[in-house]
Design a protein around this motif. Structure first.
Motif, mmCIF file in Angstrom:
data_model
loop_
_atom_site.group_PDB
_atom_site.id
_atom_site.type_symbol
_atom_site.label_atom_id
_atom_site.label_comp_id
_atom_site.label_asym_id
_atom_site.label_seq_id
_atom_site.Cartn_x
_atom_site.Cartn_y
_atom_site.Cartn_z
ATOM 1 N N LEU A 1 0.808 -1.218 0.000
ATOM 2 C CA LEU A 1 0.000 0.000 0.000
ATOM 3 C C LEU A 1 0.845 1.274 0.000
ATOM 4 C CD1 LEU A 1 -2.846 -0.952 2.504
ATOM 5 C CD2 LEU A 1 -3.000 -0.782 0.033
ATOM 6 N N PHE A 2 1.949 1.266 0.739
ATOM 7 C CA PHE A 2 2.740 2.486 0.892
ATOM 8 C C PHE A 2 4.038 2.461 0.086
ATOM 9 C CE2 PHE A 2 0.158 2.192 4.750
ATOM 10 C CZ PHE A 2 -0.457 3.423 4.735
ATOM 11 N N ASP A 3 4.328 1.342 -0.600
ATOM 12 C CA ASP A 3 5.532 1.209 -1.429
ATOM 13 C C ASP A 3 6.802 1.486 -0.616
ATOM 14 O OD1 ASP A 3 6.708 0.488 -3.802
ATOM 15 O OD2 ASP A 3 6.781 2.526 -4.586
ATOM 16 N N VAL A 4 6.918 0.808 0.538
ATOM 17 C CA VAL A 4 8.082 0.930 1.412
ATOM 18 C C VAL A 4 8.602 -0.465 1.742
ATOM 19 C CG1 VAL A 4 7.377 3.115 2.465
ATOM 20 C CG2 VAL A 4 6.641 0.971 3.499
ATOM 21 N N LYS A 5 9.784 -0.530 2.370
ATOM 22 C CA LYS A 5 10.372 -1.795 2.796
ATOM 23 C C LYS A 5 10.249 -1.891 4.308
ATOM 24 C CE LYS A 5 12.895 -5.468 1.778
ATOM 25 N NZ LYS A 5 12.007 -6.589 1.946
ATOM 26 N N VAL A 6 9.629 -2.980 4.791
ATOM 27 C CA VAL A 6 9.392 -3.175 6.226
ATOM 28 C C VAL A 6 10.494 -4.027 6.822
ATOM 29 C CG1 VAL A 6 7.822 -4.193 7.916
ATOM 30 C CG2 VAL A 6 6.902 -2.921 5.977
ATOM 31 N N LYS A 7 11.042 -3.559 7.939
ATOM 32 C CA LYS A 7 12.094 -4.294 8.646
ATOM 33 C C LYS A 7 11.493 -5.303 9.616
ATOM 34 C CE LYS A 7 16.421 -2.900 10.765
ATOM 35 N NZ LYS A 7 17.092 -1.758 11.410
ATOM 36 N N GLY A 8 10.431 -4.899 10.348
ATOM 37 C CA GLY A 8 9.813 -5.794 11.316
ATOM 38 C C GLY A 8 8.445 -5.307 11.734
ATOM 39 N N VAL A 9 7.660 -6.226 12.307
ATOM 40 C CA VAL A 9 6.307 -5.907 12.770
ATOM 41 C C VAL A 9 6.136 -6.444 14.190
ATOM 42 C CG1 VAL A 9 3.843 -6.269 12.388
ATOM 43 C CG2 VAL A 9 5.361 -6.024 10.429
ATOM 44 N N ASN A 10 5.695 -5.585 15.106
ATOM 45 C CA ASN A 10 5.326 -5.995 16.453
ATOM 46 C C ASN A 10 3.841 -5.705 16.624
ATOM 47 O OD1 ASN A 10 8.213 -5.476 16.429
ATOM 48 N ND2 ASN A 10 8.143 -5.906 18.598
ATOM 49 N N THR A 11 3.130 -6.593 17.333
ATOM 50 C CA THR A 11 1.696 -6.392 17.515
ATOM 51 C C THR A 11 1.329 -6.341 18.991
ATOM 52 O OG1 THR A 11 1.274 -8.759 17.364
ATOM 53 C CG2 THR A 11 1.055 -7.494 15.336
ATOM 54 N N ALA B 1 -0.471 -2.575 15.303
ATOM 55 C CA ALA B 1 0.785 -3.065 14.750
ATOM 56 C C ALA B 1 1.789 -1.923 14.737
ATOM 57 C CB ALA B 1 0.575 -3.583 13.335
ATOM 58 N N ILE B 2 2.952 -2.160 15.322
ATOM 59 C CA ILE B 2 4.050 -1.201 15.270
ATOM 60 C C ILE B 2 4.993 -1.690 14.183
ATOM 61 C CG2 ILE B 2 5.926 -0.106 16.545
ATOM 62 C CD1 ILE B 2 4.231 -0.901 19.106
ATOM 63 N N VAL B 3 5.027 -0.957 13.081
ATOM 64 C CA VAL B 3 5.777 -1.373 11.898
ATOM 65 C C VAL B 3 7.084 -0.588 11.853
ATOM 66 C CG1 VAL B 3 5.741 -1.497 9.383
ATOM 67 C CG2 VAL B 3 3.633 -1.858 10.678
ATOM 68 N N THR B 4 8.214 -1.294 11.867
ATOM 69 C CA THR B 4 9.522 -0.670 11.755
ATOM 70 C C THR B 4 9.941 -0.698 10.293
ATOM 71 O OG1 THR B 4 10.077 -1.521 13.949
ATOM 72 C CG2 THR B 4 11.899 -0.695 12.606
#
Length: 99
Positions: free
Chosen positions: A50-60, A83-86
């Motif tokens: 959706l945002f055209d970015v690269k995600v390092k990690g996800v914490n919920t 969700a805390i998306v890094t």
């Protein structure tokens, strides 16, 4: 930008804009309200597409609903999942603009 799967819009409900989430944005983190049954891989895939970015990690986090009383009537708030998306270095999401 890649083609969006409509299911990605079902996974991410809204950004969370609070003082704490604004402070987290300094560390390349973005907070979203997500569906209760969403998994970390689904959240990662949805944010990347959706945002055209690269995600390092996800914490919920699952925030349990509170019992509240309003004018003598007691009610329950629903449980919510966040969700805390890094994000990887160099990638940014401006949550104030929307999708």
């Amino acid at each position: 930008m890649s083609t969006n799967d409509p299911r990605h819009y079902d996974v991410i409900l809204s950004p969370v804009i609070t003082e704490k989430s604004t402070n987290a944005s300094e560390y390349n983190k973005v907070v979203f309200k997500v569906r209760l049954d969403a998994t970390k891989p689904q959240i990662k895939d949805a944010v990347e597409k959706l945002f055209d970015v690269k995600v390092k990690g996800v914490n919920t986090i699952v925030r349990k609903g509170k019992v509240k009383a309003f004018r003598g009537i007691v009610g329950n708030q629903s449980d919510t999942k966040r969700a805390i998306v890094t994000l990887e270095e160099g990638h940014r999401i401006d949550v104030t603009t929307g999708l």
